[in-house]
Scaffold this motif. Sequence first.
Motif, PDB file in Angstrom:
ATOM      1  N   ILE A 119       6.606  17.548   8.114  1.00 52.54           N
ATOM      2  CA  ILE A 119       5.302  17.198   7.328  1.00 52.54           C
ATOM      3  C   ILE A 119       4.861  16.123   8.026  1.00 52.54           C
ATOM      4  O   ILE A 119       5.337  15.221   8.366  1.00 52.54           O
ATOM      5  CB  ILE A 119       5.629  16.427   5.806  1.00 52.54           C
ATOM      6  N   GLU A 120       3.361  16.495   8.417  1.00 50.20           N
ATOM      7  CA  GLU A 120       2.667  15.451   9.346  1.00 50.20           C
ATOM      8  C   GLU A 120       1.478  14.928   8.334  1.00 50.20           C
ATOM      9  O   GLU A 120       0.765  15.678   7.622  1.00 50.20           O
ATOM     10  CB  GLU A 120       2.010  16.190  10.482  1.00 50.20           C
ATOM     11  N   ASN A 121       1.364  13.615   8.471  1.00 50.88           N
ATOM     12  CA  ASN A 121       0.232  12.906   7.912  1.00 50.88           C
ATOM     13  C   ASN A 121      -0.761  12.315   8.865  1.00 50.88           C
ATOM     14  O   ASN A 121      -0.466  11.451   9.727  1.00 50.88           O
ATOM     15  CB  ASN A 121       0.964  11.767   7.063  1.00 50.88           C
ATOM     16  N   ASP A 122      -1.845  13.159   8.644  1.00 56.01           N
ATOM     17  CA  ASP A 122      -3.079  12.826   9.482  1.00 56.01           C
ATOM     18  C   ASP A 122      -3.753  11.589   8.887  1.00 56.01           C
ATOM     19  O   ASP A 122      -4.890  11.262   9.639  1.00 56.01           O
ATOM     20  CB  ASP A 122      -3.931  13.904  10.092  1.00 56.01           C
ATOM     21  N   GLY A 123      -3.585  11.159   7.930  1.00 59.68           N
ATOM     22  CA  GLY A 123      -4.472  10.147   7.341  1.00 59.68           C
ATOM     23  C   GLY A 123      -4.028   8.610   7.552  1.00 59.68           C
ATOM     24  O   GLY A 123      -3.023   8.443   8.420  1.00 59.68           O
ATOM     25  N   ASN A 124      -4.721   7.722   6.901  1.00 61.08           N
ATOM     26  CA  ASN A 124      -4.442   6.350   7.369  1.00 61.08           C
ATOM     27  C   ASN A 124      -3.665   5.746   6.251  1.00 61.08           C
ATOM     28  O   ASN A 124      -3.760   4.417   6.270  1.00 61.08           O
ATOM     29  CB  ASN A 124      -5.842   5.428   7.752  1.00 61.08           C
ATOM     30  N   GLU A 169      15.880   9.188  -4.912  1.00 63.34           N
ATOM     31  CA  GLU A 169      15.248   9.119  -6.253  1.00 63.34           C
ATOM     32  C   GLU A 169      14.064   8.617  -6.369  1.00 63.34           C
ATOM     33  O   GLU A 169      13.087   9.008  -7.131  1.00 63.34           O
ATOM     34  CB  GLU A 169      16.117   7.758  -7.068  1.00 63.34           C
ATOM     35  N   ASN A 170      13.489   8.002  -5.230  1.00 58.90           N
ATOM     36  CA  ASN A 170      11.970   7.559  -5.031  1.00 58.90           C
ATOM     37  C   ASN A 170      11.069   8.328  -4.275  1.00 58.90           C
ATOM     38  O   ASN A 170       9.940   8.070  -3.756  1.00 58.90           O
ATOM     39  CB  ASN A 170      11.879   5.938  -4.726  1.00 58.90           C
ATOM     40  N   GLY A 171      11.466   9.444  -3.773  1.00 59.85           N
ATOM     41  CA  GLY A 171      10.888  10.359  -2.899  1.00 59.85           C
ATOM     42  C   GLY A 171      11.175  10.002  -1.341  1.00 59.85           C
ATOM     43  O   GLY A 171      11.660   9.096  -1.068  1.00 59.85           O
ATOM     44  N   LEU A 172      10.537  10.779  -0.528  1.00 58.70           N
ATOM     45  CA  LEU A 172      10.591  10.550   1.029  1.00 58.70           C
ATOM     46  C   LEU A 172       9.090  10.337   1.307  1.00 58.70           C
ATOM     47  O   LEU A 172       8.111  10.985   1.113  1.00 58.70           O
ATOM     48  CB  LEU A 172      10.909  12.100   1.489  1.00 58.70           C
ATOM     49  N   VAL A 173       9.074   9.091   2.029  1.00 61.23           N
ATOM     50  CA  VAL A 173       7.526   8.474   2.512  1.00 61.23           C
ATOM     51  C   VAL A 173       7.228   9.191   3.833  1.00 61.23           C
ATOM     52  O   VAL A 173       8.291   9.472   4.762  1.00 61.23           O
ATOM     53  CB  VAL A 173       7.782   7.133   2.749  1.00 61.23           C
ATOM     54  N   ILE A 174       6.098   9.798   3.769  1.00 55.86           N
ATOM     55  CA  ILE A 174       5.546  10.288   4.853  1.00 55.86           C
ATOM     56  C   ILE A 174       4.360   9.263   5.407  1.00 55.86           C
ATOM     57  O   ILE A 174       3.342   9.266   4.924  1.00 55.86           O
ATOM     58  CB  ILE A 174       4.636  11.860   4.613  1.00 55.86           C
ATOM     59  N   PRO A 175       4.839   8.728   6.494  1.00 54.14           N
ATOM     60  CA  PRO A 175       3.983   7.418   6.850  1.00 54.14           C
ATOM     61  C   PRO A 175       2.675   7.696   7.481  1.00 54.14           C
ATOM     62  O   PRO A 175       2.415   8.816   7.847  1.00 54.14           O
ATOM     63  CB  PRO A 175       4.639   7.059   8.337  1.00 54.14           C
ATOM     64  N   ALA A 176       1.663   6.997   7.071  1.00 53.15           N
ATOM     65  CA  ALA A 176      -0.005   7.229   7.838  1.00 53.15           C
ATOM     66  C   ALA A 176       0.194   7.388   9.118  1.00 53.15           C
ATOM     67  O   ALA A 176       1.081   6.723   9.926  1.00 53.15           O
ATOM     68  CB  ALA A 176      -0.652   5.955   7.455  1.00 53.15           C
ATOM     69  N   ASP A 177      -0.475   8.355   9.467  1.00 51.73           N
ATOM     70  CA  ASP A 177      -0.459   8.732  11.127  1.00 51.73           C
ATOM     71  C   ASP A 177       0.973   9.196  11.597  1.00 51.73           C
ATOM     72  O   ASP A 177       1.107   8.622  12.876  1.00 51.73           O
ATOM     73  CB  ASP A 177      -1.428   7.769  11.865  1.00 51.73           C
ATOM     74  N   GLY A 178       1.816   9.582  11.190  1.00 52.88           N
ATOM     75  CA  GLY A 178       3.226   9.922  11.222  1.00 52.88           C
ATOM     76  C   GLY A 178       3.564  11.369  10.711  1.00 52.88           C
ATOM     77  O   GLY A 178       2.952  12.232  10.308  1.00 52.88           O
ATOM     78  N   GLU A 179       4.850  11.344  10.916  1.00 54.81           N
ATOM     79  CA  GLU A 179       5.417  12.888  10.786  1.00 54.81           C
ATOM     80  C   GLU A 179       6.982  12.787  10.326  1.00 54.81           C
ATOM     81  O   GLU A 179       7.605  11.618  10.643  1.00 54.81           O
ATOM     82  CB  GLU A 179       5.319  13.855  11.899  1.00 54.81           C
ATOM     83  N   VAL A 180       7.435  13.670   9.423  1.00 55.71           N
ATOM     84  CA  VAL A 180       8.933  13.604   9.053  1.00 55.71           C
ATOM     85  C   VAL A 180       9.435  14.948   9.132  1.00 55.71           C
ATOM     86  O   VAL A 180       8.785  15.845   8.779  1.00 55.71           O
ATOM     87  CB  VAL A 180       9.052  13.183   7.337  1.00 55.71           C
ATOM     88  N   TYR A 181      10.545  15.182   9.716  1.00 58.21           N
ATOM     89  CA  TYR A 181      11.258  16.263   9.822  1.00 58.21           C
ATOM     90  C   TYR A 181      12.405  16.225   8.894  1.00 58.21           C
ATOM     91  O   TYR A 181      13.224  15.548   8.847  1.00 58.21           O
ATOM     92  CB  TYR A 181      11.820  16.538  11.287  1.00 58.21           C
ATOM     93  N   LEU A 182      12.246  17.456   7.938  1.00 59.82           N
ATOM     94  CA  LEU A 182      13.415  17.722   7.314  1.00 59.82           C
ATOM     95  C   LEU A 182      14.269  18.792   8.086  1.00 59.82           C
ATOM     96  O   LEU A 182      13.712  19.789   7.985  1.00 59.82           O
ATOM     97  CB  LEU A 182      13.073  18.292   5.848  1.00 59.82           C
TER      98      LEU A 182
END
Length: 154
Positions: free
Chosen positions: A51-56, A90-103
């Motif tokens: 999941i890639e987050n292109d936002g700010n 429990e609180n979900g997985l943060v997708i950082p601004a202008d970042g990405e997360v690999y599951l």
Amino acid sequence: MKQLLLFISILIGFSTIALADGIKFKQLEIDGAWIKETPPNHPVTGGYLKIENDGNTADVLIGISADFAMKSEIHEMKMEGDVMKMRPLENGLVIPADGEVYLKPGGYHLMFMKLNQQMIPMDVHQVTLTFKNSGSITIPMTVHKMSHGMKHSH
């Protein structure tokens, strides 16, 4: 006419497979979504994607659901001392601004439990991802052999 129908069927099949890569959803892009195959009557499996987050602003993956599993959660695997432990986030997985997360296997992943069917390679299942800010989207996830995920070194 039969050849035209066959061609259209093949084209639709390939477009469905292509949807698993590069799905744009608001400020997010979802890529490489797949589910691990299971033997018959196996009760659990994992799901993996990027999941890639292109936002700010950050977003949070707060929920998942799938009709093939009675329970679905977002999990983390990590070493605690000499022991690999898995736990739900429990609180979900943060997708950082202008970042990405690999599951991926051995790290963050989707956990599908109490399966009501076997996960067979090349089957495509619909999974709904729910984000705190962006809302919900249903994506196709293709079942692959476990070795599929081991080829990636993200």
